[in-house]
Motif scaffolding. Structure first.
Motif, PDB file in Angstrom:
ATOM      1  N   TYR A  48     -21.542 -36.177 -33.309  1.00 16.02           N
ATOM      2  CA  TYR A  48     -20.975 -37.103 -32.411  1.00 16.02           C
ATOM      3  C   TYR A  48     -19.719 -37.672 -33.140  1.00 16.02           C
ATOM      4  O   TYR A  48     -19.087 -38.553 -32.764  1.00 16.02           O
ATOM      5  CB  TYR A  48     -21.902 -38.223 -31.986  1.00 16.02           C
ATOM      6  N   ASP A  50     -16.903 -36.726 -32.221  1.00 15.60           N
ATOM      7  CA  ASP A  50     -15.783 -36.764 -31.232  1.00 15.60           C
ATOM      8  C   ASP A  50     -15.898 -38.103 -30.313  1.00 15.60           C
ATOM      9  O   ASP A  50     -14.809 -38.213 -29.509  1.00 15.60           O
ATOM     10  CB  ASP A  50     -16.001 -35.588 -30.193  1.00 15.60           C
ATOM     11  N   TYR A  53     -12.508 -39.421 -30.851  1.00 12.19           N
ATOM     12  CA  TYR A  53     -11.201 -39.132 -30.047  1.00 12.19           C
ATOM     13  C   TYR A  53     -11.368 -38.473 -28.974  1.00 12.19           C
ATOM     14  O   TYR A  53     -10.321 -37.634 -28.462  1.00 12.19           O
ATOM     15  CB  TYR A  53     -10.419 -37.917 -31.267  1.00 12.19           C
ATOM     16  N   SER A  54     -12.622 -38.266 -28.467  1.00 10.72           N
ATOM     17  CA  SER A  54     -12.715 -37.514 -27.202  1.00 10.72           C
ATOM     18  C   SER A  54     -13.632 -38.288 -26.250  1.00 10.72           C
ATOM     19  O   SER A  54     -14.628 -39.037 -26.646  1.00 10.72           O
ATOM     20  CB  SER A  54     -13.513 -36.248 -27.490  1.00 10.72           C
ATOM     21  N   TYR A  55     -13.258 -38.516 -24.899  1.00 12.87           N
ATOM     22  CA  TYR A  55     -14.207 -39.262 -23.987  1.00 12.87           C
ATOM     23  C   TYR A  55     -14.567 -38.323 -22.968  1.00 12.87           C
ATOM     24  O   TYR A  55     -13.537 -37.722 -22.200  1.00 12.87           O
ATOM     25  CB  TYR A  55     -13.311 -40.713 -23.404  1.00 12.87           C
ATOM     26  N   ILE A  56     -15.750 -38.254 -22.623  1.00 14.81           N
ATOM     27  CA  ILE A  56     -16.333 -37.405 -21.686  1.00 14.81           C
ATOM     28  C   ILE A  56     -16.769 -38.206 -20.324  1.00 14.81           C
ATOM     29  O   ILE A  56     -16.462 -38.161 -19.357  1.00 14.81           O
ATOM     30  CB  ILE A  56     -17.387 -36.418 -22.009  1.00 14.81           C
ATOM     31  N   ASN A  60     -22.435 -40.130 -21.600  1.00 10.35           N
ATOM     32  CA  ASN A  60     -22.248 -39.420 -22.769  1.00 10.35           C
ATOM     33  C   ASN A  60     -22.118 -40.347 -23.862  1.00 10.35           C
ATOM     34  O   ASN A  60     -22.781 -40.151 -25.061  1.00 10.35           O
ATOM     35  CB  ASN A  60     -21.186 -38.213 -22.550  1.00 10.35           C
ATOM     36  N   SER A  61     -20.936 -41.393 -23.783  1.00  7.24           N
ATOM     37  CA  SER A  61     -20.834 -41.879 -24.994  1.00  7.24           C
ATOM     38  C   SER A  61     -21.954 -42.959 -25.437  1.00  7.24           C
ATOM     39  O   SER A  61     -22.275 -43.169 -26.447  1.00  7.24           O
ATOM     40  CB  SER A  61     -19.645 -42.869 -24.603  1.00  7.24           C
ATOM     41  N   THR A 118     -14.170 -30.197 -37.484  1.00  3.02           N
ATOM     42  CA  THR A 118     -14.860 -30.770 -36.707  1.00  3.02           C
ATOM     43  C   THR A 118     -15.996 -29.824 -35.952  1.00  3.02           C
ATOM     44  O   THR A 118     -17.348 -29.938 -35.679  1.00  3.02           O
ATOM     45  CB  THR A 118     -14.217 -31.639 -35.537  1.00  3.02           C
ATOM     46  N   GLU A 119     -15.466 -28.451 -35.568  1.00  2.00           N
ATOM     47  CA  GLU A 119     -16.357 -27.600 -35.047  1.00  2.00           C
ATOM     48  C   GLU A 119     -17.272 -26.963 -36.207  1.00  2.00           C
ATOM     49  O   GLU A 119     -18.492 -26.644 -35.635  1.00  2.00           O
ATOM     50  CB  GLU A 119     -15.516 -26.399 -34.853  1.00  2.00           C
ATOM     51  N   TRP A 122     -19.881 -29.750 -36.212  1.00  2.00           N
ATOM     52  CA  TRP A 122     -20.897 -29.672 -35.033  1.00  2.00           C
ATOM     53  C   TRP A 122     -21.716 -28.472 -35.068  1.00  2.00           C
ATOM     54  O   TRP A 122     -22.874 -28.728 -34.620  1.00  2.00           O
ATOM     55  CB  TRP A 122     -19.729 -29.439 -33.694  1.00  2.00           C
TER      56      TRP A 122
END
Length: 215
Positions: A48, A50, A53-56, A60-61, A118-119, A122
């Motif tokens: 997590y 992300d 730097y990422s919002y879905i 989810n958050s 990050t990948e 993950w």
């Protein structure tokens, strides 16, 4: 989000709630593997990243933060609560982290979708989650100290993974470009690890007896 994914998330969340209820209500973590809890914390933290730097979506958050926070809370109870930590089966919970973490990290470096920081982390979390339950299952086999709350916690974790597999099948047939081979294989391996447990869990439930796993 489909119904199977939502049911899987709720099963996962409920498993954590059951575990926290056991620890808080009984002031005991007997029969719970700290090794497994720390591995799950590592899974959530690496998966997590992300969050920064990422919002879905809000859902989810919230779920990501919840899983990280509850994992840290469980570890805090088991390591630092004066009453709870005295009930921890340290002598029996001896599964070595390196036997799980190192192979998963090497595999993530070799088999991933993209070779980025990050990948890889993950992917590492996906592989590690597949085997993180092993210290818990080994501890239960060694001690045979399996109360109902502990058994239900593990059963809910297994149900979460089973529902996610149904979710993947549903998405495979409804989303033309949905392909996640590494996730699918890891999920099947993780579910297979629960097979023996569910056999004896169902048997104990049918006969209304205490769960016992073969040593």
């Amino acid at each position: 989000m489909n119904l199977f994914r939502l049911a899987g998330d709720m099963s996962h969340l409920l498993s954590v709630c059951v575990l926290l209820l056991k620890i808080r209500a009984t002031k005991s973590c007997r029969g719970i593997s700290l090794k497994t809890q720390e591995l799950y914390a590592l899974v959530f933290v690496t998966r997590y990243l992300d969050l920064f730097y990422s919002y879905i979506s809000l859902y989810n958050s919230i779920m990501k933060v919840t899983f990280i926070a509850t994992a840290v809370s469980i570890i805090r109870y088991m390591r630092f609560d004066k009453v709870v930590k005295q009930t921890y089966d340290k002598e029996q919970d001896t599964f070595r982290y390196a036997f799980l973490v190192a192979p998963c990290l090497v595999l993530a470096l070799v088999l991933n979708h993209r070779f980025t920081f990050t990948e890889v982390l993950w992917t590492f979390s996906i592989y590690l989650e597949a085997v993180a339950i092993l210290p818990q299952l080994v501890l239960m086999q060694r001690t045979q100290n399996i109360d109902n709350l502990t058994a239900n916690y593990v059963a809910l974790l297994g149900a979460y993974r089973g529902l996610y597999i149904v979710n993947w099948i549903y998405r495979y047939f409804t989303e033309p470009h949905y392909r996640q081979w590494l996730v699918w294989i890891s999920g099947v391996v993780q579910t297979a690890l629960y097979a023996d447990f569910f056999y004896f869990y169902t048997k104990a439930w049918k006969h209304n007896t205490r769960l016992q796993l073969p040593a």
